[in-house]
Every structure is written in C-alpha cells, then in structure tokens.
Enzyme design. Structure first.
Site, short mmCIF file in Angstrom:
data_model
loop_
_atom_site.label_atom_id
_atom_site.label_comp_id
_atom_site.label_asym_id
_atom_site.label_seq_id
_atom_site.Cartn_x
_atom_site.Cartn_y
_atom_site.Cartn_z
N ASP A 48 0.84 -1.48 -0.25
CA ASP A 48 0.04 0.24 -0.11
C ASP A 48 0.82 1.45 0.19
O ASP A 48 0.90 2.23 -0.68
CB ASP A 48 -0.87 -0.26 1.19
CG ASP A 48 -2.06 1.20 1.21
OD1 ASP A 48 -2.52 0.89 0.72
OD2 ASP A 48 -2.14 2.13 1.87
N SER A 50 3.49 1.97 -0.80
CA SER A 50 4.86 1.60 -2.50
C SER A 50 3.93 2.89 -3.67
O SER A 50 4.14 2.87 -4.36
CB SER A 50 5.85 0.75 -2.55
OG SER A 50 6.18 0.75 -1.32
N ASP A 95 1.13 -9.70 2.95
CA ASP A 95 -0.46 -10.22 3.76
C ASP A 95 -1.16 -10.19 2.92
O ASP A 95 -1.98 -10.74 3.27
CB ASP A 95 -1.08 -8.36 3.94
CG ASP A 95 0.48 -7.64 4.80
OD1 ASP A 95 1.29 -8.98 5.76
OD2 ASP A 95 0.02 -6.32 4.66
#
Length: 126
Positions: A48, A50, A95
């Site tokens: 998220d 980056s 994740d």
C-alpha cells in the site's frame, strides 16, 4: 542486535519507501533525478505505501516538472523529453490483502518461510 542477517527482508533491510519521498520536496528531488537520467518508465513493486507513493508521484508529475523548470533544476528540453511518466504498479506484499489478486508477489515466499519454521519446530519438539 543491530546486525542484519541475510535472511531478513522487507522493511527490516530498509527497502521501505524512504521518508524523504513522503514530502513534496523529496518527490521533487526524485523527479529531477529521473529527468536527468532520462528515465520515463518505472516499475513499482510493493504494498500500500509503495503503490500510494507511486500514485501520488504520477499525479504530481506535471507540476513537479513545472516547478523544476521554473527553479532552473531542469532545462526546457529535459522537461519536454520527460513530459510523461509511465508507471506499472505490481502488488508485492506478504499480507496478500489486495482486492482482485489471488496471490501477491511475496506471499509464496512468506508461506514457504512459515512452513520452514513450523517444520523446524516440529523437528525440535520430536
């Protein structure tokens, strides 16, 4: 310990987006570096942070070039040659929490490491 092991990765080795890039001044410096090196294509692999950073950079690109040109950081010719910035964003996150992806880059590696550790614990327990 402050020493890093070769087996450590991700944020631990400092590969997370740098703090400077979170500021407009940092993105201005990044834009100047790209322009001076005639780089107009980026492939951003990350999570998220980056991908959000890449999207911000993309949205600001024209205004960053205009600001650099006005300040004399780049020439009119360089601004013209760098008038566009193509960015490809690839989800790379252990994740595996991005909508629309079956498996993100990094998930398989993370699961493999987890299995290695569980196997080692099992062996020790036996």
């Amino acid at each position: 310990s402050s020493r890093l092991r070769l087996s450590q990765g991700g944020t631990v080795i400092g590969s997370a987006r740098c703090q400077d890039f979170r500021t407009r001044q940092g993105r201005l410096k990044a834009a100047q570096n790209l322009v001076k090196r005639r780089i107009t294509n980026l492939c951003v692999i990350g999570g998220d942070g980056s991908l959000t950073g890449a999207d911000t950079f993309r949205a600001e690109w024209s205004s960053l070039l205009a600001e650099l040109l006005k300040a004399g950081g780049i020439t009119a010719e360089e601004a013209k040659l760098s008038s566009y910035l193509n960015i490809v964003g690839m989800v790379g996150s252990i994740d595996n929490d991005f909508c629309g992806t079956d498996m993100t880059i990094g998930t398989d590696s993370a699961l493999h490491r987890i299995m290695e550790i569980v196997d080692a614990i099992t062996t020790t327990a036996q």
